[in-house]
Design a protein around this motif. Structure first.
Motif, mmCIF file in Angstrom:
data_model
loop_
_atom_site.group_PDB
_atom_site.id
_atom_site.type_symbol
_atom_site.label_atom_id
_atom_site.label_comp_id
_atom_site.label_asym_id
_atom_site.label_seq_id
_atom_site.Cartn_x
_atom_site.Cartn_y
_atom_site.Cartn_z
ATOM 1 N N GLY A 1 0.827 -1.198 0.000
ATOM 2 C CA GLY A 1 0.000 0.000 0.000
ATOM 3 C C GLY A 1 0.867 1.256 0.000
ATOM 4 N N ILE A 2 0.397 2.258 -0.715
ATOM 5 C CA ILE A 2 1.067 3.561 -0.673
ATOM 6 C C ILE A 2 0.027 4.573 -0.211
ATOM 7 N N VAL A 3 0.258 5.181 0.969
ATOM 8 C CA VAL A 3 -0.636 6.246 1.423
ATOM 9 C C VAL A 3 -0.092 7.528 0.823
ATOM 10 N N GLY A 4 -0.840 8.068 -0.131
ATOM 11 C CA GLY A 4 -0.359 9.288 -0.778
ATOM 12 C C GLY A 4 -1.333 9.763 -1.828
ATOM 13 N N ASP A 5 -1.063 10.952 -2.314
ATOM 14 C CA ASP A 5 -1.920 11.564 -3.326
ATOM 15 C C ASP A 5 -1.565 10.984 -4.704
#
Ligand SMILES: Cc1cc2nc3c(=O)[nH]c(=O)nc-3n(C[C@H](O)[C@H](O)[C@H](O)COP(=O)(O)OP(=O)(O)OC[C@H]3O[C@@H](n4cnc5c(N)ncnc54)[C@H](O)[C@@H]3O)c2cc1C
Length: 322
Positions: free
Chosen positions: A299-303
């Motif tokens: 997972g990548i938490v980002g815009d």
């Protein structure tokens, strides 16, 4: 007695899903102490067919009638029924893909056979014939016993490994009565240069987090460098940001690529139902609480608007495309 496996083809090429279903059918035949046979409709070169023997199929019935080059579920069903009856098949196996979903229930009605769509493992055959399948959009399993003489299974894509051995299959022409189709195809417009979604090994998919159709270049750029197909969530198709044939989920396509990259998609259960059999799931979402992260391998938490260009550039560099 034999196991009959439907070999799916498009434009004279055997589809990838068929390798898996042939390997599966060969194992079912071994369990039952019988042989695995295939059936293919349309013009596929004989050498391509005989090479399928390496997946365990001994004989392939080919109905090479030109009228069968275009898929028609009603016409195909009647032809497969003739082959199944002539071959004395008591188990018929399909991939649970678009074609299999259209034919298997029709064939079950025609042959008065019990059908389990969406099998996920080999049947248990030591005591009856019980097939495990997904239910409730993949949230649970059901074990279903088929009691009819003829049994039909459709196997969920990516549920069984492709098992490659050696050997070649005998290709036998089958002369069938082929009905005139009730529906006439007037033209086929194929998107050129795109990877077909149902066959794709890698899929980059976008949701409402992309904000609008003008931003789809971000999804397409990443898909392009990865050699991937593009997909989307249902609201994206409903709002006409993307065509409906790209919509995946409970009410759209079910896919099982090796890599599914979900960008700006929340991960509602109806969406997951169409993608949760992907081998590896990568989720990019700016909300760390997005439900999709629970189903993700990475997972990548980002815009998305920051992350996508960076990943695309990194892949380009890695592939020497920069
Ligand atoms: C009967 C039924 C059947 C359905 N069938 C389907 C189906 O087949 N397929 C399907 O997809 N849905 C289906 N749905 C709809 C489903 O319930 C969800 O509403 C839908 O999947 C949500 O789509 P979404 O994730 O794109 O949008 P949203 O729920 O609006 O989520 C958008 C996500 O993007 C994230 N985001 C926002 N901005 C950014 C950014 N800049 N960068 C990164 N992330 C960002 C947000 O945090 C959010 O998680 C069905 C619903 C019903 C009732």
């Amino acid at each position: 007695m034999s196991v009959l496996i439907f070999i799916d083809q498009a434009d004279g090429h055997v589809k990838k899903a068929s390798y898996e279903v042939l390997s599966y059918g060969a194992k079912v035949a071994e369990q039952l102490g019988t042989t695995a046979e295939g059936v293919v409709l349309g013009a596929v070169p004989a050498d391509q067919l005989s090479a399928l023997g390496k997946y365990g199929v001994k004989k392939i019935h080919q109905v090479a009638n030109e009228a069968l080059n275009h898929f028609d579920a009603q016409v195909f069903t009647k032809v497969i029924a003739q082959v199944a009856q002539a071959a004395g098949s008591n188990v018929v196996i399909f991939s649970n893909n678009v074609d299999g979903k259209a034919i298997a229930p029709r064939l079950a009605a025609r042959l008065k056979a019990g059908l389990v769509p969406g099998a996920v493992t080999l049947p248990q055959t030591t005591n009856g014939f019980t097939v495990k399948k997904n239910v409730f959009s993949g949230k649970a399993f059901a074990n279903v016993t088929i009691n009819s003489d003829i049994k039909i299974i459709s196997l969920n894509p990516n549920s069984y490994p492709v098992v490659e051995g050696s050997g070649s299959a005998e290709v036998v022409p089958f002369s069938a009565t082929v009905d005139a189709p009730k529906v006439k195809i007037k033209s086929v417009n194929k998107a050129s240069g795109e990877v077909p979604l149902s066959e794709a090994e890698v899929v980059v998919s976008g949701g409402r987090g992309l904000k609008g159709p003008d931003n789809w270049g971000l999804i397409e750029n990443l898909a392009h460098v990865l050699g991937a197909a593009t997909a989307c969530s249902r609201p994206v198709a409903d709002e006409h940001w993307r065509p409906h044939h790209e919509h995946v989920g409970q009410t759209g396509l079910t896919i099982a690529p090796n890599l599914y990259i979900a960008v700006g998609i929340s991960g509602a259960i109806q969406h997951l139902a169409g993608v949760n059999r992907s081998k590896v799931i990568v989720v990019i979402n700016k909300d760390p609480e997005a439900p999709f992260f629970k189903a993700a391998d990475y997972g990548i938490v980002g815009d998305a608007f920051d992350v996508l260009p960076k990943i695309t550039e990194a892949v380009k560099k890695l592939k020497g495309m920069a």
